[in-house]
Design an enzyme around this catalytic site. Sequence first.
Site, PDB file in Angstrom:
ATOM      1  N   HIS A 177       0.939  -1.340  -0.036  1.00 43.67           N
ATOM      2  CA  HIS A 177      -0.033   0.133  -0.019  1.00 43.67           C
ATOM      3  C   HIS A 177       0.771   1.155  -0.026  1.00 43.67           C
ATOM      4  O   HIS A 177       1.950   1.207   0.497  1.00 43.67           O
ATOM      5  CB  HIS A 177      -0.955   0.076   1.216  1.00 43.67           C
ATOM      6  CG  HIS A 177      -1.654  -1.040   1.571  1.00 43.67           C
ATOM      7  ND1 HIS A 177      -1.407  -2.184   2.106  1.00 43.67           N
ATOM      8  CD2 HIS A 177      -3.134  -1.085   1.399  1.00 43.67           C
ATOM      9  CE1 HIS A 177      -2.383  -2.759   2.552  1.00 43.67           C
ATOM     10  NE2 HIS A 177      -3.342  -2.289   1.959  1.00 43.67           N
ATOM     11  N   ASP A 232       2.232   1.808   3.556  1.00 42.13           N
ATOM     12  CA  ASP A 232       3.155   1.013   3.851  1.00 42.13           C
ATOM     13  C   ASP A 232       4.694   1.539   3.565  1.00 42.13           C
ATOM     14  O   ASP A 232       5.511   1.430   4.612  1.00 42.13           O
ATOM     15  CB  ASP A 232       3.162  -0.333   3.356  1.00 42.13           C
ATOM     16  CG  ASP A 232       1.812  -1.066   3.434  1.00 42.13           C
ATOM     17  OD1 ASP A 232       0.771  -0.511   4.069  1.00 42.13           O
ATOM     18  OD2 ASP A 232       1.618  -1.907   2.448  1.00 42.13           O
TER      19      ASP A 232
HETATM   20  C1  XLS Z   1      -7.736  -6.648   4.400  1.00 41.23           C
HETATM   21  C2  XLS Z   1      -7.363  -6.926   3.007  1.00 41.23           C
HETATM   22  C3  XLS Z   1      -6.532  -6.023   2.455  1.00 41.23           C
HETATM   23  C4  XLS Z   1      -5.937  -5.889   1.037  1.00 41.23           C
HETATM   24  C5  XLS Z   1      -5.086  -4.957   0.626  1.00 41.23           C
HETATM   25  O1  XLS Z   1      -8.649  -7.601   4.755  1.00 41.23           O
HETATM   26  O2  XLS Z   1      -6.765  -8.098   2.807  1.00 41.23           O
HETATM   27  O3  XLS Z   1      -5.091  -6.424   3.031  1.00 41.23           O
HETATM   28  O4  XLS Z   1      -5.532  -6.962   0.523  1.00 41.23           O
HETATM   29  O5  XLS Z   1      -5.723  -3.677   0.805  1.00 41.23           O
END
Ligand code: XLS
Length: 437
Positions: free
Chosen positions: A102, A105
């Site tokens: 992300h 991150d």
């Molecule tokens: C959360 C989601 C997230 C997505 C990416 O539950 O799995 O991690 O994969 O934003």
Amino acid sequence: MKEYFEGIGKVEYEGPETDNPFAFRHYDPAEKVGRRTMEQHLRFSVVYWHTMKGGGIDPFGPSPVYDRPWETSRDPMEAAEDTMRAAFEFFTKLGVPFWAFHDRDISPEGDSLKETNERLDRMVKLAASLQRETGVKLLWGTSNCFSNARFTHGAGTNPDPHVFAWAGAQIKKCMECTQALGGANYVFWGGREGYSNLLNTDLKQEQEQMARLLRMAADYKKEIGFRGTLLVEPKPKEPTKHQYDYDAATVLGFLRAHDLLDDFKLNLEANHATLAGHTFEHDLTVAAAEGRLGSIDANRGDLLLGWDTDQFPTDLYGTTYAMMVILRQGGLRTGGVNFDAKVRRGSFDVEDLFHAHIGGMDAFARGLKTAARILEDGVVGDFVKGRYAGWRRGIGRKILRGEATLADMEAYVHEHGEAARVSGREEWLENVINSYL
Ligand code: XLS
Ligand code: NI
Ligand code: NI
């Protein structure tokens, strides 16, 4: 250069008999399964958020409990750079071909969008040089439009267009960054795109907003010539009571209703499917049936806990059934097996990150090999084919071609009387699967 995972070397394939906990028992990247190598089939990816940034927090322990040697600097940008170097050391030692992130991150937010984007540019530059150095590639990028306080009532579905604008600005920038890093896909997980109370919610309005945001993103992809696949990741609930991207079927219907089906595929997560009351293979099958299965987030839930526990996949039935669907559709193409999974709060050592990923990779390698054998032997496939044989001839074929009416059905029954009863053979089929495992 500083080494963050000291004492742990490159993880190699050593075969099922090895007693080395830092070796693969089943995942041999170069081994061929059918026409492709395991590495090409599985396209493993490590997620930045859980693996590098996860602190082991839970609702009763909101502060991080993991000591991570890459998070020691007090300067946020220096810490971000250390984290990224540690990340590529981890990817390389583990031997995964891909990673995923992300925007928030890899780079902390600044005081304005301008400062935030400048910081992101700096981190993308570093990521690009580390990708070149290591050969690790980007599976997908995505925007975190759910953690910041401004997204409390949603991003695209926010009642305030000002917040929608923030989401749009963020997605624009993050898609550019993903393109700059050669990302194979771009993901939309609707973090808070849902509601917690219908009393304050205009559901129809919010879904129209969501469709606008996805349309803008698809248009922008074309405008900048981004070649990756756009993926929507369904999830039924959490953090909201009801997320609009409930499951594969709901998202496919939503995309079709808003004329977005040609622009998006799905990124399906195992634990999200089970939260929706489905098996993972159910959601995979629904998406694959429409040619819209793009990529997977590999993890598993806990049957005794009702939330997205994001555990590493170790269940061989789960990986086998998932790989059967993936192999039947001819692979994941731009997608991959992305470990959107986290180690438990009590597994706080950095070496636990290796154990977790090695286990997940071996579990998928076994799933791949088993699924390939099941499909190749054809016992299950032949059974299913035989079960529907009546639809390939006579009255069945006429019905499917739209050449028969209800009156024809009546005439058919008058002529042929009662239908033969045929067993579905579920227990036998389950025994067949067990004979491969
Ligand atoms: C959360 C989601 C997230 C997505 C990416 O539950 O799995 O991690 O994969 O934003
Ligand atoms: Ni996910
Ligand atoms: Ni999830």
